[in-house]
Design a protein around this motif. Structure first.
Motif, PDB file in Angstrom:
ATOM      1  N   ARG A  72      50.021   3.688  14.984  1.00 22.58           N
ATOM      2  CA  ARG A  72      50.804   4.831  15.469  1.00 22.58           C
ATOM      3  C   ARG A  72      50.339   5.211  16.878  1.00 22.58           C
ATOM      4  NH1 ARG A  72      51.754   8.703  10.181  1.00 22.58           N
ATOM      5  NH2 ARG A  72      51.197   7.138   8.615  1.00 22.58           N
TER       6      ARG A  72
ATOM      7  N   GLY B  57      54.074  11.273   9.896  1.00 22.40           N
ATOM      8  CA  GLY B  57      55.522  11.146   9.804  1.00 22.40           C
ATOM      9  C   GLY B  57      56.025  12.207   8.838  1.00 22.40           C
TER      10      GLY B  57
ATOM     11  N   HIS C  13      45.815  14.076   2.794  1.00 24.04           N
ATOM     12  CA  HIS C  13      45.776  12.799   2.076  1.00 24.04           C
ATOM     13  C   HIS C  13      44.368  12.638   1.481  1.00 24.04           C
ATOM     14  CE1 HIS C  13      49.502  10.696   4.005  1.00 24.04           C
ATOM     15  NE2 HIS C  13      49.760  11.894   3.532  1.00 24.04           N
TER      16      HIS C  13
ATOM     17  N   GLU D 233      58.636  10.679   0.147  1.00 23.12           N
ATOM     18  CA  GLU D 233      58.255  10.833   1.564  1.00 23.12           C
ATOM     19  C   GLU D 233      57.023   9.973   1.827  1.00 23.12           C
ATOM     20  OE1 GLU D 233      55.392  12.129   2.897  1.00 23.12           O
ATOM     21  OE2 GLU D 233      56.026  12.364   4.968  1.00 23.12           O
ATOM     22  N   GLU D 234      56.113   9.895   0.855  1.00 22.38           N
ATOM     23  CA  GLU D 234      54.808   9.308   1.150  1.00 22.38           C
ATOM     24  C   GLU D 234      54.838   7.792   1.368  1.00 22.38           C
ATOM     25  OE1 GLU D 234      52.342  10.811   1.993  1.00 22.38           O
ATOM     26  OE2 GLU D 234      52.491  12.822   1.198  1.00 22.38           O
TER      27      GLU D 234
HETATM   28  O1  HGY Z   1      52.111   8.768   6.494  1.00 20.21           O
HETATM   29  C1  HGY Z   1      52.583   9.827   6.856  1.00 20.21           C
HETATM   30  O2  HGY Z   1      52.577  10.140   8.013  1.00 20.21           O
HETATM   31  C2  HGY Z   1      53.167  10.784   5.871  1.00 20.21           C
HETATM   32  O3  HGY Z   1      52.261  11.795   5.630  1.00 20.21           O
HETATM   33  N1  HGY Z   1      53.532  10.172   4.640  1.00 20.21           N
END
Ligand code: HGY
Ligand code: MN
Ligand code: MN
Ligand code: MN
Length: 411
Positions: free
Chosen positions: A289, A358, A383, A129-130
């Motif tokens: 974004r 995302g 993060h 996902e990352e």
């Molecule tokens: O980047 C993003 O939005 C997700 O956390 N990977």
């Protein structure tokens, strides 16, 4: 009336902490980069826990894992729930893992209470996902939903030149099932907000109505490496000075869009990275974004030319490649309503919101009705190894997930 069937908050928290041991970092976070040995350990523990609940685990060609609990009517398409177990290099314990482990807790509770749902339920762990290792976020769900071609995904390389395909095989994560959409009824994902809104407003639940637009690039600036002591200003083609101009422009582009703008350069490599050599090449990431697709599109329409002009003034050359672009993704109103009603029934303070991050739900939503549930996270931090949530927040999010999935699977 709520189902008054309660998930087990302590068991949920204990499993979250047990998963957080895999890839634990000294500062209290996790490093479980996708398709590494540590990811393999996380996948193995996930499989063990699912099989202990009698789930049949199947893996597709990009490593997405689906753990199936049968329903009364096997002909009905399954209700999916889940998230991701891979993390950032300096990630937190809860980004992704909360959604997977809470999904497991929903199934454990259904088993404890002997509840048989009409539709089958499938718990999902999506691959990568990352996007921090191979440069494409939401990769597993992107392949499953048909947004990314499997062959192209397999050919993506990390900074050491290792491909996704090689990494899949190195940890035995490539499964026999086709990595493409199968009939499913809906998808629900519980995730920490990763931002400050719920905490600032004292709300327990985020009813996520959609996710913002984003565009990602790879940039390579080529100048000329030369001697730091002998190369006069007029002869320099300094790739790092050129990159600095572009990076400043990314920040200015974000700020020009006001409080909703987002622009980041997170990854940068300087070559030859020697203190007495004028850098000849710089490789870096760029992403923008915005909640509104048209704003992201407006940035994407102008940024490449603006960046090229800034670089040309330094005598260097820019190669900018767009990796992917995702428009604002609205979630399914019926599924969102199930989340909102569950939070209300359970008496949790809640608010509608658009996701700044995302999520796999964004690509799942391309194929099936999807919705997300957010819980607050301390200082809105994610993060980051200091990412933290309270056990009662995890429990609240999981209880809403339980109610929404149960309602959907029995409708
Ligand atoms: O980047 C993003 O939005 C997700 O956390 N990977
Ligand atoms: Mn995540
Ligand atoms: Mn993340
Ligand atoms: Mn995410």
């Amino acid at each position: 009336m709520t189902t008054n069937q309660r998930i087990d908050g302590k068991r949920l928290w204990d499993s979250l902490m047990a998963m957080a041991e895999i890839g634990a970092t000294p500062k209290g976070g996790v490093k479980r980069l996708t398709l590494t040995e540590v990811d393999r350990q996380g996948r193995a523990r996930f499989t063990e826990w699912c099989e202990a609940q009698g789930l049949a685990v199947r893996v597709d060609a990009i490593g997405n894992m689906f753990a199936r609990r049968e329903g009364r009517d096997p002909s009905r398409p399954p209700v999916l729930l889940g998230s991701h177990l891979d993390s950032q290099p300096t990630g937190g314990k809860f980004d992704g893992a909360l959604g997977v482990i809470a999904g497991l807790e929903v199934i454990r509770t259904l088993n404890d209470l002997g509840i048989e749902t009409e539709a089958p339920i499938e718990l999902v762990n999506w691959t990568d996902e990352e996007g921090s290792r191979f440069g494409h976020s939401l990769m597993g769900s992107g392949v499953w939903s048909g947004v990314y071609e499997l062959e192209k995904a397999e050919a993506l390389r990390d900074l050491d030149g290792v491909t996704v395909g090689e990494a899949l095989d190195a940890i035995g994560a490539r499964g026999p099932h086709p990595a493409r959409p199968f009939p499913a009824d809906a998808y629900f994902e519980l995730h920490i907000e990763q931002g400050p809104i719920l905490e600032a407003e004292g709300k327990m639940i985020g009813v996520v109505t959609g996710a913002q637009a984003q565009v990602w690039y790879d940039a390579v600036i080529t100048g000329q490496d030369s001697h730091a002591g002998t190369t006069p200003p007029a002869n320099r083609r300094d790739a790092l000075v050129a990159a600095a101009r572009v990076i400043t422009h990314v920040d200015a582009t974000m700020r020009a869009r006001g409080a909703d703008g987002r622009g980041t350069v997170g990854q940068l490599t300087v070559l030859p990275n020697s203190r007495n050599v004028v850098p000849g090449e710089v490789r870096f990431s760029v992403e923008f974004r915005h909640p509104r697709t048209e704003e992201m599109e407006a940035i994407a329409a102008r940024f490449p030319a603006e960046a090229a002009a800034l670089v040309a003034e330094t005598g260097c050359r820019l190669e900018l490649s767009e990796l992917f672009r995702i428009p604002h993704q609205p979630f399914d109103p019926d599924c969102v309503a199930l989340v909102r009603e569950a939070a209300q029934r359970l008496g949790y303070s809640a608010r509608d919101m658009v996701s700044g991050a995302g999520h796999d739900a964004v690509y799942a939503a391309r194929r099936i009705p999807a919705a997300m549930i957010f819980t607050p996270c301390k200082d809105g931090l994610s993060h980051n190894e200091a990412e933290s949530i309270l056990p009662e927040e995890a429990e609240a999010g999981c209880q809403v997930l339980f109610e929404a999935v149960l309602a959907r699977a029995n409708r």
